[in-house]
Write an enzyme that holds these catalytic residues in place. Structure first.
Site, PDB file in Angstrom:
ATOM      1  N   LYS A 176       0.831  -1.206   0.000  1.00 34.34           N
ATOM      2  CA  LYS A 176       0.000   0.000   0.000  1.00 34.34           C
ATOM      3  C   LYS A 176       0.869   1.260   0.000  1.00 34.34           C
ATOM      4  O   LYS A 176       1.819   1.370   0.763  1.00 34.34           O
ATOM      5  CB  LYS A 176      -0.925  -0.016   1.217  1.00 34.34           C
ATOM      6  CG  LYS A 176      -1.825  -1.254   1.272  1.00 34.34           C
ATOM      7  CD  LYS A 176      -2.605  -1.337   2.572  1.00 34.34           C
ATOM      8  CE  LYS A 176      -1.685  -1.558   3.754  1.00 34.34           C
ATOM      9  NZ  LYS A 176      -2.436  -1.781   5.016  1.00 34.34           N
ATOM     10  N   THR A 207      -6.876   9.153   9.712  1.00 37.31           N
ATOM     11  CA  THR A 207      -6.557   7.874   9.081  1.00 37.31           C
ATOM     12  C   THR A 207      -6.354   6.761  10.113  1.00 37.31           C
ATOM     13  O   THR A 207      -5.771   5.723   9.804  1.00 37.31           O
ATOM     14  CB  THR A 207      -5.289   8.010   8.225  1.00 37.31           C
ATOM     15  OG1 THR A 207      -4.205   8.482   9.053  1.00 37.31           O
ATOM     16  CG2 THR A 207      -5.518   8.980   7.071  1.00 37.31           C
ATOM     17  N   GLY A 209      -6.732   3.594  11.893  1.00 36.91           N
ATOM     18  CA  GLY A 209      -7.370   2.316  11.598  1.00 36.91           C
ATOM     19  C   GLY A 209      -7.558   1.984  10.139  1.00 36.91           C
ATOM     20  O   GLY A 209      -8.255   1.019   9.813  1.00 36.91           O
ATOM     21  N   THR A 210      -6.926   2.726   9.235  1.00 34.81           N
ATOM     22  CA  THR A 210      -7.136   2.453   7.812  1.00 34.81           C
ATOM     23  C   THR A 210      -6.627   1.080   7.401  1.00 34.81           C
ATOM     24  O   THR A 210      -7.268   0.376   6.608  1.00 34.81           O
ATOM     25  CB  THR A 210      -6.467   3.524   6.933  1.00 34.81           C
ATOM     26  OG1 THR A 210      -5.092   3.668   7.332  1.00 34.81           O
ATOM     27  CG2 THR A 210      -7.162   4.863   7.062  1.00 34.81           C
ATOM     28  N   GLY A 211      -5.478   0.672   7.930  1.00 33.05           N
ATOM     29  CA  GLY A 211      -4.942  -0.643   7.576  1.00 33.05           C
ATOM     30  C   GLY A 211      -5.838  -1.766   8.054  1.00 33.05           C
ATOM     31  O   GLY A 211      -6.062  -2.749   7.338  1.00 33.05           O
ATOM     32  N   CYS A 212      -6.361  -1.621   9.264  1.00 32.87           N
ATOM     33  CA  CYS A 212      -7.283  -2.620   9.811  1.00 32.87           C
ATOM     34  C   CYS A 212      -8.530  -2.709   8.936  1.00 32.87           C
ATOM     35  O   CYS A 212      -8.992  -3.797   8.581  1.00 32.87           O
ATOM     36  CB  CYS A 212      -7.689  -2.252  11.237  1.00 32.87           C
ATOM     37  SG  CYS A 212      -6.321  -2.063  12.405  1.00 32.87           S
TER      38      CYS A 212
END
Length: 268
Positions: A176, A207, A209-212
């Site tokens: 990403k 942003t 928690g975007t990866g979760c």
């Protein structure tokens, strides 16, 4: 009658609701997959950072895993924060006994910069768990650690995705590009084809928690039978809209909006 599709998250908590298992379960619900969770660590965190972490006993982790898998169907699963080698060893054995699609969000550091995994556990994750994945979804700092290479360009992102599959054994890799400038470009490599996923970069600090959320969305779509490429494509849209309509909550990096793709929200 067809049963509901089921998705499992194995991760740490976020009492502020923006990341961890709370974000995962919200995402599963929005995407109409029945959500289940196994807690690895209880984390005292909010939009400004992490103030304390309590790792659950390994025996409790094992009991949670088998309590779910002995009774419930699992169509897809994801891992987030798995902080210690002992936890990873239990998880590795359990994963070998399940046939569900496995998405790994290789959580190492919170958005705030706080470390979430023991240094010595990182090598174990790379060597022992990455080869068990259907998909691994590192951001650039995580991909740099996993490959040992500096990533400053899109070309380097593509090479990292290829290396994670061809050298380290991941089923597929999604690197990403949120940490680069320009459009938010991600690269998905499945061992045969490189797919580019591009979206506009949203000008916001919210942003958390975007990866979760991104990895949870992929897990939900996989649980419902989508192909990997289609699951990632749909999830890229889901997380982009979650960032676009993020919440200005807290004193730090605010949470994304897990119901941003609902029609009533879009009209607002």
């Amino acid at each position: 009658m067809n049963r509901v599709k089921c998705a499992l998250t194995i991760a740490g908590t976020d009492p502020s609701g923006g990341a961890g298992i709370q974000a995962d379960l919200k995402t599963f619900q929005e995407l109409q997959s029945y959500g289940m969770s196994v807690v690895t660590s209880v984390v005292a965190q909010n939009t400004t950072g992490v103030s304390a972490v309590h790792h659950l006993p390994v025996t409790m982790l094992k009991q949670q895993l088998y309590a779910v898998s002995d009774d419930m169907p699992i169509d897809a699963l994801k891992t987030g924060m798995v902080a210690t080698i002992d936890m990873m060893e239990v998880l590795k054995q359990w994963l070998k006994e399940t046939e569900a699609a496995y998405v790994m969000d290789p959580v190492m550091v919170a958005t705030s910069g706080d470390p979430l995994i023991e240094e010595k556990a990182r090598d174990y994750l790379r060597k022992e768990l990455v080869p068990l994945t259907t998909l691994v979804t590192p951001n650039i700092p995580e991909a740099e650690y996993l490959t040992g290479k500096v990533i400053e360009t899109e070309e380097a992102m593509k090479k990292a995705a290829e290396e994670l599959v061809e050298v380290y054994g991941a089923g597929a890799a999604l690197v990403k590009g949120g940490h680069l400038r320009g459009h938010a470009v991600d690269y998905l490599y499945d061992g045969n084809e490189m797919t580019v996923l591009e979206a506009e970069r949203i000008d916001t600090n919210n942003t958390h928690g975007t990866g979760c959320t991104y990895s949870a969305a992929i897990t939900a779509y996989l649980s419902r039978g989508d192909t990997l490429k289609e699951a990632v494509r749909k999830s890229k849209y889901f997380v982009t809209e979650a960032i676009r309509y993020s919440f200005d909550l807290g004193a730090g990096s605010g949470p994304t909006n897990h119901f941003a793709t609902r029609k009533e929200t879009m009209k607002g």
